[in-house]
Design a protein around this motif. Structure first.
Motif, PDB file in Angstrom:
ATOM      1  N   THR A   1       0.700  -1.356  -0.089  1.00  0.00           N
ATOM      2  CA  THR A   1      -0.042   0.026  -0.050  1.00  0.00           C
ATOM      3  C   THR A   1       0.965   1.128  -0.052  1.00  0.00           C
ATOM      4  O   THR A   1       0.585   2.093  -0.603  1.00  0.00           O
ATOM      5  CB  THR A   1      -1.096   0.088   1.171  1.00  0.00           C
ATOM      6  OG1 THR A   1      -1.746  -1.371   0.993  1.00  0.00           O
ATOM      7  CG2 THR A   1      -1.840   1.180   1.376  1.00  0.00           C
TER       8      THR A   1
ATOM      9  N   GLN B   1      -7.443  -0.008  -0.742  1.00  0.00           N
ATOM     10  CA  GLN B   1      -7.668  -1.054  -0.122  1.00  0.00           C
ATOM     11  C   GLN B   1      -8.815  -1.087   0.895  1.00  0.00           C
ATOM     12  O   GLN B   1      -9.612  -2.048   1.115  1.00  0.00           O
ATOM     13  CB  GLN B   1      -6.365  -1.396   0.902  1.00  0.00           C
ATOM     14  CG  GLN B   1      -6.410  -2.772   1.647  1.00  0.00           C
ATOM     15  CD  GLN B   1      -5.260  -2.951   2.371  1.00  0.00           C
ATOM     16  OE1 GLN B   1      -3.923  -2.405   2.134  1.00  0.00           O
ATOM     17  NE2 GLN B   1      -5.045  -4.148   3.020  1.00  0.00           N
TER      18      GLN B   1
ATOM     19  N   ASP C   1      -5.824  -2.266  -5.162  1.00  0.00           N
ATOM     20  CA  ASP C   1      -4.962  -2.627  -3.749  1.00  0.00           C
ATOM     21  C   ASP C   1      -5.763  -3.628  -3.009  1.00  0.00           C
ATOM     22  O   ASP C   1      -6.790  -3.330  -2.426  1.00  0.00           O
ATOM     23  CB  ASP C   1      -4.596  -1.288  -2.810  1.00  0.00           C
ATOM     24  CG  ASP C   1      -3.557  -1.646  -1.780  1.00  0.00           C
ATOM     25  OD1 ASP C   1      -3.458  -2.692  -1.795  1.00  0.00           O
ATOM     26  OD2 ASP C   1      -3.312  -0.798  -0.976  1.00  0.00           O
ATOM     27  N   GLU C   2      -5.517  -4.822  -3.098  1.00  0.00           N
ATOM     28  CA  GLU C   2      -6.327  -5.889  -2.629  1.00  0.00           C
ATOM     29  C   GLU C   2      -7.636  -6.043  -2.720  1.00  0.00           C
ATOM     30  O   GLU C   2      -8.519  -5.796  -1.970  1.00  0.00           O
ATOM     31  CB  GLU C   2      -6.127  -6.142  -1.070  1.00  0.00           C
ATOM     32  CG  GLU C   2      -4.780  -6.746  -0.776  1.00  0.00           C
ATOM     33  CD  GLU C   2      -4.440  -6.679   0.791  1.00  0.00           C
ATOM     34  OE1 GLU C   2      -5.219  -7.061   1.428  1.00  0.00           O
ATOM     35  OE2 GLU C   2      -3.174  -6.444   0.987  1.00  0.00           O
TER      36      GLU C   2
END
Ligand SMILES: Nc1ncnc2c1ncn2[C@@H]1O[C@H](COP(=O)(O)OP(=O)(O)OP(=O)(O)O)[C@@H](O)[C@H]1O
Ligand SMILES: [Mg+2]
Lengths: 253, 317
Positions: free
Chosen positions: B44, B84, B158-159
């Motif tokens: 991140t 995320q 992000d994820e």
């Protein structure tokens, strides 16, 4: 300039205002009416005139200033604090915008709301007392500048604040007392000489005095000084905001 | 020139913690890169550094040839970010959220594009719902829609699959595939090796702020087609006998085990010959075992190696 970004931010902030329009409209009307009942009727029956103006009319500029300043600060500080708090600020930080654009968007919206409420109070007051505005353009100029500069201050507070308590701390502990002691409801000349000199260190005195001059042509301090004060204050806030974005203070990790 | 160029990027947070320790990475236009790494690896942080959310301590980053600090407007205009965390304005409607993002990035209103994005993410029916009324998976879709609303050329996810059900995951990979077909460069982070395997062109492994490897998935897969034969000896040896030089044997530290790596897809694995040669070299075998390399092993092995290296560094310091 990314005008579309400014417009998006401005629009978004105004949307919140419109969502609660009744509330935004009703609360200043009610509180203004209350002020007239309490100050106008209770005190006004003892002081009937201040330098040739009826007490009821005399307090109108101070009343508008009081509300406008608190509203501008609250709206702007909340406006920028909230994205920080819930994390949506990531989008502002990763967008192709610079600090000026973000500030114009948020501060512009907060100032617009405050201006609107100020005008609502003015209109409400007209139901209670006769109001004449001697210098309408100066009146608007002072009002707009006050909205802008206090919205800027609010923006700074919103960025500085680490929690909701801090968000309310400055308006509550600094601004409200300064405004109340700034001659909102009395002329400085009504105070004993010692307190008159102390009061001159209160920046808000200059703003209210200038604003009142625009209505009635009378002032506690020269109008030039009032103008200087408000322009100086705006400039100070602008420099602070510029520094905040330059260093990323409390926004960019 | 690479679409995203990261050069010697270091990031120390205010508390002094160094989250990125000199990262170098090139991401080519139109590829899908999966960044794989455990919690706290710096995934991140790296994305935030590229997107301008965090300031880098040193080094340079460019996107589409634009330096992300000096020429931030041009660089950021190319980037879409799906964070995320599910960070959204709770009282905004879905369609307003997408329009807002579009405007923020300087694009003129375009209802047909917004509609297209919402439809591909099956959010069209929810367009007038407030964000608070949506489920977590739908919020994730809204975040993607917001990023796609401003037509990015580089997309960071992000994820994206954290807390996402099978169906949404499949939808998401379809969207990613479509974007790739349009030439969009995609960088996604994940903890799951299978995910990287399923979708990426290249896989990067990051741990403790260092990129440990970036490799084509096919090369990685080839390595995964390999097996290792572990040969335990009755007597430890100091060095591999000269007669066995051709087998590229690895020796464990205690000298008791030899490791032979071979390709399962080859015609001859060479195992029989190795066994014979071991005997001629005078080594007695106590036991043998084989194991299949997986991306997981490669990953775990690399992380262990990194710790060893850092341990040595500390020891010598
Ligand atoms: N604002 C911050 N201040 C100090 N340290 C931070 C900050 N943000 C992240 N870190 C630290 O930096 C390291 C990397 O964090 P990062 O969020 O980049 O990891 P990640 O690879 O994304 O992990 P995850 O898979 O859990 O999301 C962590 O050790 C984290 O504690
Ligand atoms: Mg992360």
């Amino acid at each position: 300039m990314n005008w579309r970004a400014i417009w998006s931010i401005y629009q978004f902030e105004m949307m919140r205002f419109f969502r609660t329009l009744t509330q935004s409209f009703v609360s200043p009307v009610i509180s203004t009416s209350l002020y007239f009942v309490v100050f106008g009727a209770a005190i006004g029956s003892r002081i009937d005139q201040v330098e040739g103006v009826s007490y009821g009319a005399f307090i109108v500029p101070g009343l508008i200033m009081l509300t406008v300043m608190t509203q501008a600060i609250t709206n702007a500080s909340f406006g920028i604090y909230f994205p920080k708090f819930i994390g949506t600020i990531y989008e502002l930080l990763s967008a192709p915008v610079n600090f000026l654009e973000i500030v114009i968007g948020y501060v512009g919206a907060a100032a617009t709301k405050a201006l609107f409420i100020g005008l609502v109070i003015l209109a409400t007051s007209a139901f209670f007392v006769d109001i004449t505005i001697m210098h309408p353009f100066a009146m608007i100029a002072f009002l707009v500048l006050t909205c802008l500069s206090f919205a800027l201050l609010g923006f700074i507070i919103g960025i500085w604040a680490g929690n909701f308590e801090q968000l309310q701390l400055v308006p509550l502990l600094v601004v409200t007392p300064l405004v109340f002691l700034g001659g909102s409801f009395y002329a400085i000349s009504m105070l004993p000489p010692f307190w008159q000199s102390v009061t001159l260190f209160n920046p808000v005195v200059y703003l209210i005095s200038g604003f009142r001059w625009a209505f009635f042509g009378m002032a506690d301090v020269p109008v030039g000084l009032s103008l200087l004060a408000i322009v100086g204050f705006t400039a100070l806030c602008l420099v602070a905001v510029w520094w905040i974005f330059k260093t990323g203070w409390r926004i960019r990790t | 020139m690479a679409m995203v160029q990261i050069r010697n990027v270091r990031k120390a947070y205010e508390d002094g913690f160094e989250a990125l320790k000199g990262v170098n990475l090139d991401i080519e236009e139109g590829e899908i890169l999966a960044l794989l790494g455990p919690n706290g690896a710096g995934k991140t942080t790296l994305i935030s550094a590229i997107c301008g959310i965090t300031r880098i301590t040193s080094g340079t980053i460019s996107v589409g040839g634009h330096d992300t600090v000096r020429d931030y407007r041009a660089a950021r205009k190319l980037i879409g970010l799906v964070p995320q965390e599910l960070t959204l304005e709770p009282f905004q409607t879905v369609i307003d959220a997408v329009r807002f993002s579009r405007g923020l990035f300087g694009y003129p209103p375009d209802d047909s594009h917004v509609e297209h994005v919402l439809r591909t993410l099956t959010l069209w029916d929810k367009r007038d719902s407030k964000i608070v009324q949506l489920s977590g998976g739908m919020k994730r879709r809204v975040l993607i829609a917001k990023a796609l609303g401003h037509e990015p050329r580089v997309l960071f996810l992000d994820e994206p699959t954290a807390g996402v059900d099978v169906e949404l995951r499949r939808d998401m990979w379809e969207t990613v595939a479509r974007l790739k077909a349009d030439g969009v460069t995609i960088i996604l982070t994940t903890h799951y090796i299978e995910e990287a395997e399923a979708i990426a062109d290249r896989v990067g492994v990051i741990n403790k702020g260092e990129i440990l490897l970036v490799e084509n998935k096919s090369d990685l897969m080839a390595r995964m087609g390999q097996k290792t034969l572990s040969i335990e000896l009755t007597e430890p040896i100091d060095a591999v006998p000269a007669g066995l030089a051709g087998y590229a044997l690895e020796q464990t530290r205690d000298g008791r085990t030899l490791r032979y790596t071979y390709d399962t897809r080859a015609d001859r694995t060479g195992i029989a010959r190795l066994m014979a040669d071991l005997g001629s070299a005078g080594l007695r075998v106590r036991d043998v075992a084989t194991s299949q390399n997986s991306l997981e092993d490669i990953f775990v092995g690399m992380v262990a190696e990194q710790e060893d290296r850092n341990g040595d560094k500390e020891a010598s310091a």
